[in-house]
Design a protein around this motif. Sequence first.
Motif, PDB file in Angstrom:
ATOM      1  N   PHE A 157       0.673  -1.196  -0.072  1.00 42.99           N
ATOM      2  CA  PHE A 157      -0.259  -0.031  -0.063  1.00 42.99           C
ATOM      3  C   PHE A 157       0.936   1.222  -0.039  1.00 42.99           C
ATOM      4  N   THR A 158       0.417   2.341  -0.590  1.00 37.34           N
ATOM      5  CA  THR A 158       0.920   3.518  -0.579  1.00 37.34           C
ATOM      6  C   THR A 158       0.066   4.394   0.604  1.00 37.34           C
ATOM      7  N   ILE A 159       0.769   5.689   0.936  1.00 41.15           N
ATOM      8  CA  ILE A 159       0.147   6.365   2.125  1.00 41.15           C
ATOM      9  C   ILE A 159      -1.178   6.515   1.868  1.00 41.15           C
ATOM     10  N   ALA A 160      -1.423   7.000   0.704  1.00 42.33           N
ATOM     11  CA  ALA A 160      -2.870   7.340   0.360  1.00 42.33           C
ATOM     12  C   ALA A 160      -4.029   6.166   0.366  1.00 42.33           C
ATOM     13  N   GLU A 161      -3.442   4.958   0.007  1.00 39.39           N
ATOM     14  CA  GLU A 161      -4.218   3.779   0.118  1.00 39.39           C
ATOM     15  C   GLU A 161      -4.615   3.372   1.450  1.00 39.39           C
ATOM     16  N   GLY A 162      -3.501   3.550   2.239  1.00 40.04           N
ATOM     17  CA  GLY A 162      -3.598   3.034   3.826  1.00 40.04           C
ATOM     18  C   GLY A 162      -4.570   4.039   4.453  1.00 40.04           C
ATOM     19  N   VAL A 163      -4.465   5.310   4.129  1.00 45.30           N
ATOM     20  CA  VAL A 163      -5.329   6.194   4.996  1.00 45.30           C
ATOM     21  C   VAL A 163      -6.769   6.142   4.280  1.00 45.30           C
ATOM     22  N   HIS A 164      -7.059   5.951   3.045  1.00 40.68           N
ATOM     23  CA  HIS A 164      -8.402   5.712   2.718  1.00 40.68           C
ATOM     24  C   HIS A 164      -8.832   4.453   3.261  1.00 40.68           C
TER      25      HIS A 164
END
Length: 240
Positions: A157-164
């Motif tokens: 996961f990227t950061i954006a994916e993890g936060v979503h």
Amino acid sequence: MSEVTGPAARAATASHAEGEPVVPVLPSLIDQAERLVELGLVEATGALSADDLLGAAERLGTSAGAGALLVVADGVLPPSALVPRLRRSVGGRDPGDKRGFVVTDMSDIDDFAPTPTTVVPDALVYAVADPDRGDAMRDWSGAEAEAAILERGRTPFTIAEGVHWALQAPEVLARNACYMMIGSRLPKAKGFDSRTPALWISNGTGWDGRERRGAPKAGWCWWNNRHTWLGFASGVERVA
């Protein structure tokens, strides 16, 4: 565990007999899109309308499969805009609805970018199939986890994916079962910055402040360190 509201309230949660928290089931992609709209995130971008997002979610629902995660590209919704929208309701000594935050020494969170082995679609909206928290990799280093994830044909996961993910299913962040997002690293002239992004629950110590005890926390750990409470989030593929 946290209290889930909105579409995420339909996320199924339970515990293993051994006490291990189960990863919550994500709402449908349409429900995820509606949550982003309800939070006012889409309108704030200026690059994506609610109709565009709902249309993309409907289209992706036929190709990404059940349980997929809807993601708006970080060029449209950067992590710094998403993290403060995270919420976690806690009781105990410091009860309240705790708001997500980025640690003080990661003010450059939006400068972290997908690694060469993390191929993100050139699309405003996409989905990640079969998200996994990587619980079996808790107490592994970033290097060890990256090799294993890629060997299994998955993608970190990227950061954006993890936060979503935490935005749509807050209970995915559980005590002693949170995750790193090693698909995003900060490029340097040679290699990457050793800070490796992670999402976990604050203990309210140090710079965090007691008022943030129990809040979702976007921070970092050293690439070669191991942490018993951090797995490594990954998916099978990204679908655009």
